[in-house]
Write a protein that holds these residues in place. Structure first.
Motif, PDB file in Angstrom:
ATOM      1  N   ASP A 183       0.853  -1.185   0.000  1.00 55.29           N
ATOM      2  CA  ASP A 183       0.000   0.000   0.000  1.00 55.29           C
ATOM      3  C   ASP A 183       0.887   1.233   0.000  1.00 55.29           C
ATOM      4  O   ASP A 183       2.060   1.186   0.417  1.00 55.29           O
ATOM      5  N   GLU A 184       0.321   2.317  -0.476  1.00 57.97           N
ATOM      6  CA  GLU A 184       1.046   3.586  -0.539  1.00 57.97           C
ATOM      7  C   GLU A 184       0.187   4.686   0.065  1.00 57.97           C
ATOM      8  O   GLU A 184      -1.015   4.772  -0.214  1.00 57.97           O
ATOM      9  N   SER A 185       0.778   5.504   0.917  1.00 62.08           N
ATOM     10  CA  SER A 185       0.090   6.674   1.465  1.00 62.08           C
ATOM     11  C   SER A 185       0.725   7.927   0.889  1.00 62.08           C
ATOM     12  O   SER A 185       1.926   7.950   0.591  1.00 62.08           O
ATOM     13  N   SER A 216       9.567  12.245   1.105  1.00 65.06           N
ATOM     14  CA  SER A 216       8.781  13.453   0.916  1.00 65.06           C
ATOM     15  C   SER A 216       7.944  13.333  -0.345  1.00 65.06           C
ATOM     16  O   SER A 216       8.357  12.702  -1.327  1.00 65.06           O
ATOM     17  N   ALA A 217       6.777  13.956  -0.341  1.00 66.91           N
ATOM     18  CA  ALA A 217       5.884  13.896  -1.506  1.00 66.91           C
ATOM     19  C   ALA A 217       6.536  14.483  -2.745  1.00 66.91           C
ATOM     20  O   ALA A 217       6.179  14.122  -3.868  1.00 66.91           O
ATOM     21  N   ALA A 218       7.513  15.366  -2.563  1.00 66.72           N
ATOM     22  CA  ALA A 218       8.145  16.025  -3.710  1.00 66.72           C
ATOM     23  C   ALA A 218       9.286  15.210  -4.314  1.00 66.72           C
ATOM     24  O   ALA A 218       9.866  15.603  -5.324  1.00 66.72           O
ATOM     25  N   PRO A 222       6.264   8.514 -10.362  1.00 65.58           N
ATOM     26  CA  PRO A 222       5.545   7.237 -10.279  1.00 65.58           C
ATOM     27  C   PRO A 222       6.409   6.018 -10.580  1.00 65.58           C
ATOM     28  O   PRO A 222       6.269   4.979  -9.917  1.00 65.58           O
ATOM     29  N   GLY A 223       7.315   6.121 -11.551  1.00 66.13           N
ATOM     30  CA  GLY A 223       8.171   4.979 -11.874  1.00 66.13           C
ATOM     31  C   GLY A 223       9.075   4.585 -10.722  1.00 66.13           C
ATOM     32  O   GLY A 223       9.287   3.391 -10.461  1.00 66.13           O
ATOM     33  N   GLU A 224       9.610   5.565 -10.001  1.00 64.50           N
ATOM     34  CA  GLU A 224      10.468   5.287  -8.856  1.00 64.50           C
ATOM     35  C   GLU A 224       9.661   4.695  -7.712  1.00 64.50           C
ATOM     36  O   GLU A 224      10.127   3.805  -6.997  1.00 64.50           O
ATOM     37  N   LEU A 228      10.325   1.053  -5.793  1.00 65.44           N
ATOM     38  CA  LEU A 228      10.422   0.848  -4.345  1.00 65.44           C
ATOM     39  C   LEU A 228       9.386  -0.154  -3.861  1.00 65.44           C
ATOM     40  O   LEU A 228       9.676  -0.994  -3.002  1.00 65.44           O
ATOM     41  N   ALA A 229       8.162  -0.087  -4.409  1.00 66.52           N
ATOM     42  CA  ALA A 229       7.131  -1.054  -4.038  1.00 66.52           C
ATOM     43  C   ALA A 229       7.574  -2.466  -4.390  1.00 66.52           C
ATOM     44  O   ALA A 229       7.388  -3.406  -3.606  1.00 66.52           O
ATOM     45  N   ALA A 230       8.193  -2.627  -5.567  1.00 62.95           N
ATOM     46  CA  ALA A 230       8.668  -3.949  -5.981  1.00 62.95           C
ATOM     47  C   ALA A 230       9.751  -4.464  -5.041  1.00 62.95           C
ATOM     48  O   ALA A 230       9.793  -5.662  -4.718  1.00 62.95           O
TER      49      ALA A 230
END
Length: 258
Positions: A183-185, A216-218, A222-224, A228-230
């Motif tokens: 999940d991502e917040s 940080s949100a900045a 999306p690709g990065e 990280l999720a992977a």
């Protein structure tokens, strides 16, 4: 000193309060001021609290900190996850950590600062709303739907506009976490704070832990974020094979993000 009253004080302090004065405790609990004063003094004498002589306010004592360290020290699954996160921080430069679920909150157990200029640091012991954190939602995803609804009825006020606004919104995000295996917040619990999380656990450990990467949100495109999720999903797969997690990340999603 009543053990139940001492526990009530500790539970009250953990809810976003760093310290307390006698009068505040008396008002909050409905206890006589003399009883509140006596209880706080007894807790300080036993090491559960400590008193700031300048402000006359009480905060959690050293004994509580030592017990907190002992709570998670030496658990093989936790240590293995922490070692994996250390390598992720080394490779990516982003902050990492591990949280656990406590009711409707998450509690940080381990935290490692990154090396980027915009680093995110959340000290161990920090609590946050489970519904508004990726760590909370991946752990809630391991609970039955009825239990999630029970915990979040009534639903707490969202801390940020991006956080789930009601139980239905939370359930939709929990279901997405179940499908993806992570999940991502994004700017939900604290301004500008983002995180990606997975859940790990053993048959003997109940809900387990939520390793995360914070940034940080900045900072990330999306690709990065997908990369990280992977990394986290692959880490969860390795640990689930090693420790016998009964609810590992979905294999198809691991391949899709690999």
């Amino acid at each position: 000193m009543s053990l139940a009253n001492a526990a009530a004080v500790l539970h009250w302090l953990k809810r976003d309060r760093r310290d307390v004065a006698v009068g505040e405790l008396s008002t909050a609990m409905g206890w006589p001021k003399s009883s509140s004063s006596r209880l706080l003094k007894d807790m300080a004498r036993l090491g559960l609290l400590e008193r700031d002589e300048a402000t006359r306010r009480y905060r959690a004592g050293l004994l509580m900190l030592e017990l907190g360290r002992q709570y998670s020290a030496g658990e093989p699954l936790l240590e293995a996850a922490d070692a994996e996160l250390q390598e992720i921080t080394r490779q990516t430069g982003y902050s990492t950590g591990i949280s656990m679920l406590d009711g409707t909150d998450i509690v940080v157990l381990r935290s490692r600062p990154g090396t980027h200029p915009l680093r995110v640091v959340t000290p161990p012991g920090t609590r946050g709303p489970a519904a508004a954190n990726s760590t909370g939602r991946v752990l809630l995803a391991r609970l039955p739907d009825d239990e999630i609804r029970r915990r979040f009825t009534p639903f707490p006020a969202p801390p940020r506009p991006n956080a789930p606004g009601d139980v239905a919104d939370l359930m939709a995000r929990v279901q997405k976490a179940r499908v993806l295996g992570f999940d991502e917040s994004n700017d939900e619990s604290l301004a500008g704070l983002c995180g990606i999380s997975v859940a790990i656990g053993e048959q003997s450990h109940g809900l387990g832990y939520a390793p995360y990467i914070a940034f940080s949100a900045a900072q990330l495109e999306p690709g990065e974020r997908r990369r990280l999720a992977a990394m986290l999903v692959d880490m969860a797969a390795r640990l689930s094979e090693r420790f016998g997690d009964v609810r590992p990340a979905p294999p198809l999603q691991r391949r899709a993000h690999g």
